[in-house]
Design a protein around this motif. Structure first.
Motif, PDB file in Angstrom:
ATOM      1  N   THR A 419      31.011 -15.159   1.187  1.00  0.00           N
ATOM      2  CA  THR A 419      31.362 -14.599  -0.116  1.00  0.00           C
ATOM      3  C   THR A 419      31.625 -13.106  -0.003  1.00  0.00           C
ATOM      4  O   THR A 419      31.165 -12.436   0.912  1.00  0.00           O
ATOM      5  CB  THR A 419      30.248 -14.833  -1.147  1.00  0.00           C
ATOM      6  OG1 THR A 419      29.018 -14.294  -0.644  1.00  0.00           O
ATOM      7  CG2 THR A 419      30.075 -16.307  -1.441  1.00  0.00           C
ATOM      8  N   LEU A 420      32.401 -12.603  -0.980  1.00  0.00           N
ATOM      9  CA  LEU A 420      32.772 -11.198  -1.045  1.00  0.00           C
ATOM     10  C   LEU A 420      32.373 -10.665  -2.408  1.00  0.00           C
ATOM     11  O   LEU A 420      32.979 -11.027  -3.428  1.00  0.00           O
ATOM     12  CB  LEU A 420      34.272 -11.035  -0.824  1.00  0.00           C
ATOM     13  CG  LEU A 420      34.830 -11.664   0.465  1.00  0.00           C
ATOM     14  CD1 LEU A 420      36.354 -11.633   0.456  1.00  0.00           C
ATOM     15  CD2 LEU A 420      34.275 -10.963   1.691  1.00  0.00           C
ATOM     16  N   SER A 421      31.318  -9.853  -2.429  1.00  0.00           N
ATOM     17  CA  SER A 421      30.794  -9.289  -3.665  1.00  0.00           C
ATOM     18  C   SER A 421      30.486 -10.413  -4.657  1.00  0.00           C
ATOM     19  O   SER A 421      30.055 -11.494  -4.256  1.00  0.00           O
ATOM     20  CB  SER A 421      31.764  -8.253  -4.234  1.00  0.00           C
ATOM     21  OG  SER A 421      31.176  -7.516  -5.279  1.00  0.00           O
ATOM     22  N   THR A 422      30.752 -10.179  -5.942  1.00  0.00           N
ATOM     23  CA  THR A 422      30.398 -11.170  -6.963  1.00  0.00           C
ATOM     24  C   THR A 422      31.607 -11.948  -7.470  1.00  0.00           C
ATOM     25  O   THR A 422      31.515 -12.606  -8.508  1.00  0.00           O
ATOM     26  CB  THR A 422      29.730 -10.467  -8.168  1.00  0.00           C
ATOM     27  OG1 THR A 422      30.657  -9.497  -8.703  1.00  0.00           O
ATOM     28  CG2 THR A 422      28.447  -9.768  -7.768  1.00  0.00           C
ATOM     29  N   ASN A 423      32.723 -11.889  -6.731  1.00  0.00           N
ATOM     30  CA  ASN A 423      33.926 -12.475  -7.342  1.00  0.00           C
ATOM     31  C   ASN A 423      34.890 -13.163  -6.384  1.00  0.00           C
ATOM     32  O   ASN A 423      35.993 -13.511  -6.802  1.00  0.00           O
ATOM     33  CB  ASN A 423      34.697 -11.390  -8.105  1.00  0.00           C
ATOM     34  CG  ASN A 423      35.173 -10.264  -7.202  1.00  0.00           C
ATOM     35  OD1 ASN A 423      34.430  -9.787  -6.364  1.00  0.00           O
ATOM     36  ND2 ASN A 423      36.408  -9.849  -7.370  1.00  0.00           N
ATOM     37  N   ALA A 424      34.521 -13.393  -5.138  1.00  0.00           N
ATOM     38  CA  ALA A 424      35.482 -14.033  -4.237  1.00  0.00           C
ATOM     39  C   ALA A 424      34.761 -14.871  -3.187  1.00  0.00           C
ATOM     40  O   ALA A 424      33.633 -14.564  -2.788  1.00  0.00           O
ATOM     41  CB  ALA A 424      36.371 -12.991  -3.562  1.00  0.00           C
ATOM     42  N   PHE A 425      35.449 -15.900  -2.746  1.00  0.00           N
ATOM     43  CA  PHE A 425      34.900 -16.893  -1.819  1.00  0.00           C
ATOM     44  C   PHE A 425      35.902 -17.065  -0.682  1.00  0.00           C
ATOM     45  O   PHE A 425      37.065 -17.401  -0.907  1.00  0.00           O
ATOM     46  CB  PHE A 425      34.718 -18.218  -2.566  1.00  0.00           C
ATOM     47  CG  PHE A 425      33.877 -19.245  -1.868  1.00  0.00           C
ATOM     48  CD1 PHE A 425      32.582 -19.507  -2.295  1.00  0.00           C
ATOM     49  CD2 PHE A 425      34.375 -19.981  -0.805  1.00  0.00           C
ATOM     50  CE1 PHE A 425      31.802 -20.478  -1.679  1.00  0.00           C
ATOM     51  CE2 PHE A 425      33.607 -20.952  -0.181  1.00  0.00           C
ATOM     52  CZ  PHE A 425      32.311 -21.198  -0.625  1.00  0.00           C
ATOM     53  N   LEU A 426      35.478 -16.803   0.534  1.00  0.00           N
ATOM     54  CA  LEU A 426      36.348 -16.908   1.696  1.00  0.00           C
ATOM     55  C   LEU A 426      36.080 -18.212   2.437  1.00  0.00           C
ATOM     56  O   LEU A 426      34.930 -18.513   2.766  1.00  0.00           O
ATOM     57  CB  LEU A 426      36.138 -15.714   2.628  1.00  0.00           C
ATOM     58  CG  LEU A 426      37.083 -15.601   3.825  1.00  0.00           C
ATOM     59  CD1 LEU A 426      37.298 -14.123   4.186  1.00  0.00           C
ATOM     60  CD2 LEU A 426      36.547 -16.323   5.073  1.00  0.00           C
ATOM     61  N   ILE A 427      37.134 -18.982   2.668  1.00  0.00           N
ATOM     62  CA  ILE A 427      37.053 -20.226   3.437  1.00  0.00           C
ATOM     63  C   ILE A 427      37.894 -20.050   4.698  1.00  0.00           C
ATOM     64  O   ILE A 427      39.091 -19.738   4.606  1.00  0.00           O
ATOM     65  CB  ILE A 427      37.578 -21.436   2.633  1.00  0.00           C
ATOM     66  CG1 ILE A 427      36.920 -21.514   1.255  1.00  0.00           C
ATOM     67  CG2 ILE A 427      37.347 -22.729   3.414  1.00  0.00           C
ATOM     68  CD1 ILE A 427      37.459 -22.635   0.367  1.00  0.00           C
ATOM     69  N   GLU A 428      37.273 -20.235   5.848  1.00  0.00           N
ATOM     70  CA  GLU A 428      37.960 -20.027   7.117  1.00  0.00           C
ATOM     71  C   GLU A 428      37.946 -21.306   7.941  1.00  0.00           C
ATOM     72  O   GLU A 428      37.000 -21.571   8.679  1.00  0.00           O
ATOM     73  CB  GLU A 428      37.299 -18.895   7.901  1.00  0.00           C
ATOM     74  CG  GLU A 428      38.012 -18.557   9.198  1.00  0.00           C
ATOM     75  CD  GLU A 428      37.392 -17.366   9.900  1.00  0.00           C
ATOM     76  OE1 GLU A 428      37.861 -16.232   9.647  1.00  0.00           O
ATOM     77  OE2 GLU A 428      36.439 -17.554  10.684  1.00  0.00           O
ATOM     78  N   PRO A 429      38.994 -22.125   7.846  1.00  0.00           N
ATOM     79  CA  PRO A 429      39.115 -23.260   8.765  1.00  0.00           C
ATOM     80  C   PRO A 429      39.393 -22.742  10.179  1.00  0.00           C
ATOM     81  O   PRO A 429      40.112 -21.745  10.357  1.00  0.00           O
ATOM     82  CB  PRO A 429      40.314 -24.036   8.222  1.00  0.00           C
ATOM     83  CG  PRO A 429      40.494 -23.560   6.818  1.00  0.00           C
ATOM     84  CD  PRO A 429      40.058 -22.140   6.828  1.00  0.00           C
TER      85      PRO A 429
END
Length: 526
Positions: A419-429
């Motif tokens: 996650t990035l701060s309170t507003n983003a979600f990183l998905i790394e295949p």
């Protein structure tokens, strides 16, 4: 051998940086022209400036000679970030500019040259009890500050403080004609780099640009006092969707400085490849990183007893780190995280993985090859918290549609999420597949580890399957409106901009680089 024109440029550059720091050796040029994923056109020269003045003069000379200027940091791009399609460019190897220029404890800033690694910066601040809010990617032993500015980064500190760019106060950039530009309060005549916002924020233009707008030379970050206490927790889930929803809620609550997870396939590969949990050195660092000998022995004993049995074969895992000024505050945040996870059906397991990663944040990058010598490449998307579970499900479906072809070539896939701060979600295949390694892999992996790995043969048919599947994954991310770090030459950038946004970016490119010398082709802006 370089041609006559390149030799002339070589002589001019040698007058600036010294003859030892301009190279036209073919093996070096080949190495510096490839990244983790792709081989670019062969560079004609590799130049390594030692300071801002050398960088400015060398860029000006290269541009006057009509050369493409290809900024390169630690070389960890996997999107063709500096691997130009055309041959003949000049690679600016920034790793010689690796000094910590000033640590200002009074005004809480640190200024560093762009070629310094994240690991070096963190170590220089650690003894003073200081830290940058965001303090580096997992590849920080090799990845440089300038690379982080150009590509952006996730991981250490990102759960609360966001990415590299969000900790920056000011940057010093060399434009394509050699002009030196400073941003923020430092843009005043005689100004100091103590604050970012002094009128329009010019720094933002040069971050995440993959070197399209200028060569990053120096950066100033804000400092915080390093949190005195930290705690860790790990959880397992039977399915990916509840794992994603739990992590998204932890992010909304702002409870974890790092929240990250793996699917079962990637967890198995990491345990197999790194032998992280069985490594005596890792255990020792966990012990010595604690506040007291007793606390260290206690955490080490827990880790030793848990061994590798704390995750079931099919588990999706979530790992969190909380930090704060008091033990009570950290415990409170961990309790709140446990409550969130419980509502989403997660079960707590031994916290070995976040404990070890925090004690050993910047480890050798042996993971750029798989455990059997396979090639490795990630790809990623950053989506809204509310889209995380649905996007992960759609990615699973895309992989399932290609599963027979992937299995036929012996490929393995997995996921890292954070996650990035309170507003983003990183998905790394991530992809592992049988294919020959590059010179860059051999230069990155520790020699004793590399010697144990099979050396695989070229396998273009298998790579074609990976290319096709990678595009399927990109298509899913586009459907969800995903953002991306290190856009490079892989992610669709120019073609996804609104017309007015693209026109503005192209106008800015013309203003700072009218002859298109600075990393031409990157971002699709040429």
């Amino acid at each position: 051998m370089a041609d006559t024109a390149s030799f002339s440029l070589k002589a001019q550059l040698a007058q600036i940086v010294g003859p030892d720091f301009v190279q036209d050796d073919e093996k070096l040029r080949a190495l510096m022209s490839e990244d983790i994923w792709s081989r670019g056109g062969m560079a004609s020269l590799v130049v390594a400036p030692g300071d801002l003045d050398e960088a400015s003069r060398a860029v000006a000379v290269a541009a006057r000679n009509g050369a493409a200027i290809l900024p390169r940091g630690g070389g960890m791009s996997y999107t063709g970030g500096y691997a130009a399609k055309e041959a003949g460019g000049v690679v600016f190897d920034m790793r010689r500019m690796n000094k910590i220029l000033s640590i200002d404890e009074t005004n809480m800033t640190v200024t560093v040259q762009a070629g310094a690694t994240w690991a070096a910066l963190h170590e220089a601040l650690k003894s003073r009890g200081l830290r940058t809010p965001f303090w580096g990617p997992l590849s920080g032993i090799s990845s440089t500050i300038g690379g982080g500015l150009s590509q952006n980064n996730a991981f250490f500190g990102a759960g609360q403080y966001g990415t590299t760019a969000e900790s920056v106060v000011s940057i010093t950039v060399v434009l394509a004609d050699g002009t030196v530009l400073r941003t923020g309060a430092a843009a005043r005549a005689g100004g100091a780099p103590f604050y970012r916002f002094d009128g329009p924020d010019a720094a933002g233009l040069f971050m995440g640009d993959c070197g399209a707008f200028g060569l990053k030379a120096e950066a100033t970050f804000r400092l915080i006092r390093a949190p005195e206490h930290e705690g860790w927790a790990s959880f397992s889930f039977a399915q990916p969707e509840p794992c994603a929803r739990a992590m998204a809620e932890v992010a909304r609550a702002g409870l974890a400085c790092e929240a990250f997870g793996f699917d079962p396939a990637l967890a198995r590969l990491r345990l197999k490849r790194a032998s992280l949990l069985a490594d005596a050195g890792a255990l020792a660092k966990v012990v010595t990183s604690q506040k007291s000998v007793l606390a260290g022995l206690k955490e080490g004993a827990k880790m030793a007893l848990a061994g590798r049995s704390f995750l079931d074969e099919g588990d999706y895992s979530l790992h969190v780190v909380a930090e704060g000024r008091s033990r009570a505050g950290v415990d409170h945040d961990l309790a709140a995280i446990r409550a969130i996870v419980k509502t989403h059906g997660g079960e707590e397991v031994e916290n070995t993985i976040p404990k070890v990663i925090r004690a050993n944040p910047f480890t050798p990058l042996n993971n750029v090859l798989g455990p059997e010598g396979e090639r490795w490449v990630p790809i990623h998307g950053i989506v809204r918290l509310g889209d995380a579970a649905a996007c992960w499900s759609a990615l699973d479906a895309a992989f399932a549609a290609r599963r027979a072809a992937l299995d036929a070539i012996g490929a393995t896939t997995g996921y890292l999420i954070t996650t990035l701060s309170t507003n983003a979600f990183l998905i790394e295949p991530v992809f592992f597949w049988p294919e020959e390694r590059f010179a860059l892999h051999e230069a990155t992996v520790e020699p004793h580890y590399l010697a144990k790995l099979p050396k695989l043969s070229a396998n273009p048919a298998a790579t074609d399957i990976i290319v096709a599947t990678r595009q399927d994954i990109l298509d899913v991310f586009q459907r969800f409106g995903a953002a991306h770090f290190q856009v490079g030459r892989t992610y669709p950038f120019a073609q996804t901009r609104a017309p007015e946004a693209l026109a503005t970016l192209r106008a800015l490119k013309r203003a700072v680089d009218p002859e298109n010398r600075m990393n031409p082709g990157v971002l699709g802006l040429s």
